[in-house]
Write a protein that holds these residues in place. Structure first.
Motif, short mmCIF file in Angstrom:
data_model
loop_
_atom_site.label_atom_id
_atom_site.label_comp_id
_atom_site.label_asym_id
_atom_site.label_seq_id
_atom_site.Cartn_x
_atom_site.Cartn_y
_atom_site.Cartn_z
N THR A 3 0.80 -1.23 0.00
CA THR A 3 0.00 0.00 0.00
C THR A 3 0.83 1.27 0.00
N GLY A 4 2.01 1.22 0.52
CA GLY A 4 2.81 2.43 0.67
C GLY A 4 2.31 3.30 1.81
N CYS A 5 1.41 2.77 2.63
CA CYS A 5 0.85 3.57 3.72
C CYS A 5 1.76 3.56 4.94
N GLU A 6 1.44 4.42 5.87
CA GLU A 6 2.16 4.49 7.13
C GLU A 6 1.86 3.25 7.96
N LEU A 7 2.86 2.73 8.63
CA LEU A 7 2.70 1.52 9.44
C LEU A 7 2.79 1.88 10.92
N PHE A 8 1.83 1.38 11.69
CA PHE A 8 1.86 1.53 13.13
C PHE A 8 1.72 0.13 13.73
N ARG A 9 2.66 -0.25 14.57
CA ARG A 9 2.62 -1.56 15.21
C ARG A 9 1.98 -1.46 16.58
N ILE A 10 1.05 -2.35 16.84
CA ILE A 10 0.42 -2.43 18.14
C ILE A 10 1.28 -3.35 19.01
N ILE A 51 -8.65 5.76 6.49
CA ILE A 51 -8.75 4.32 6.29
C ILE A 51 -7.70 3.64 7.16
N ILE A 52 -8.14 2.62 7.91
CA ILE A 52 -7.24 1.86 8.75
C ILE A 52 -7.28 0.41 8.28
N ILE A 53 -6.14 -0.08 7.83
CA ILE A 53 -6.02 -1.50 7.50
C ILE A 53 -5.52 -2.16 8.78
N LEU A 54 -6.39 -2.90 9.41
CA LEU A 54 -6.11 -3.48 10.72
C LEU A 54 -5.68 -4.94 10.53
N CYS A 55 -4.41 -5.20 10.77
CA CYS A 55 -3.85 -6.54 10.58
C CYS A 55 -3.55 -7.17 11.92
N TYR A 56 -3.92 -8.43 12.06
CA TYR A 56 -3.74 -9.12 13.34
C TYR A 56 -3.83 -10.63 13.12
#
Length: 141
Positions: A3-10, A51-56
């Motif tokens: 996506t080239g989007c910003e990544l935030f790790r939980i 838009i939040i792509i929530l990966c888990y």
């Protein structure tokens, strides 16, 4: 990154055990306790994102409890959430309905479940899923 989007790790303050079996025991206990583990970091401003792509990973039928901590921290009004999970046979489990309950004001898109053993070859599947979302999103605008 696709996506080239910003990544935030939980990430949590308290680390999970490196041993898989031990980590699953901790995760199962957190689920039983309906725990909200403290996160080591939070987003500065959720308003910066539409838009939040929530990966888990799917842990015991739903999202890991730190994901609940994250979702409960913010107001997702007028936000779109795209759930993506890895699993070993249980798909998205009930994580989509849990997201809907936790973030009732968000627009929840149909999620994507990727079998953990297929992660490294899943890029075409992920790109197809994202493209479908992008096409639908453009039509709404």
């Amino acid at each position: 990154m696709i996506t080239g989007c910003e990544l935030f790790r939980i990430n949590t303050v308290k680390k999970y055990p490196d041993d898989y079996t031990e980590a699953t025991k901790v995760a199962q206990q957190e689920l039983r306790d309906n725990a909200r583990p403290k996160l080591s970091e939070y987003l500065d401003n959720i308003d910066d994102y539409e838009i939040i792509i929530l990966c888990y990973p799917n842990w015991w039928g739903t999202m890991p409890m730190p994901v609940f901590t994250f979702l409960e921290k913010y107001d997702f009004t007028e936000k779109t959430i795209l759930p993506v999970c890895t699993h070993e046979g249980s798909g998205l489990g009930h994580s989509e309905s849990d997201i809907r309950k936790t973030c009732p004001s968000a627009r929840l898109e149909k999620g994507l479940a990727v079998k953990g053993s297929n992660v490294y070859s899943a890029q075409p599947e992920i790109e197809k899923w994202l493209q479908k979302f992008i096409n639908n999103f453009k039509r709404r605008k």
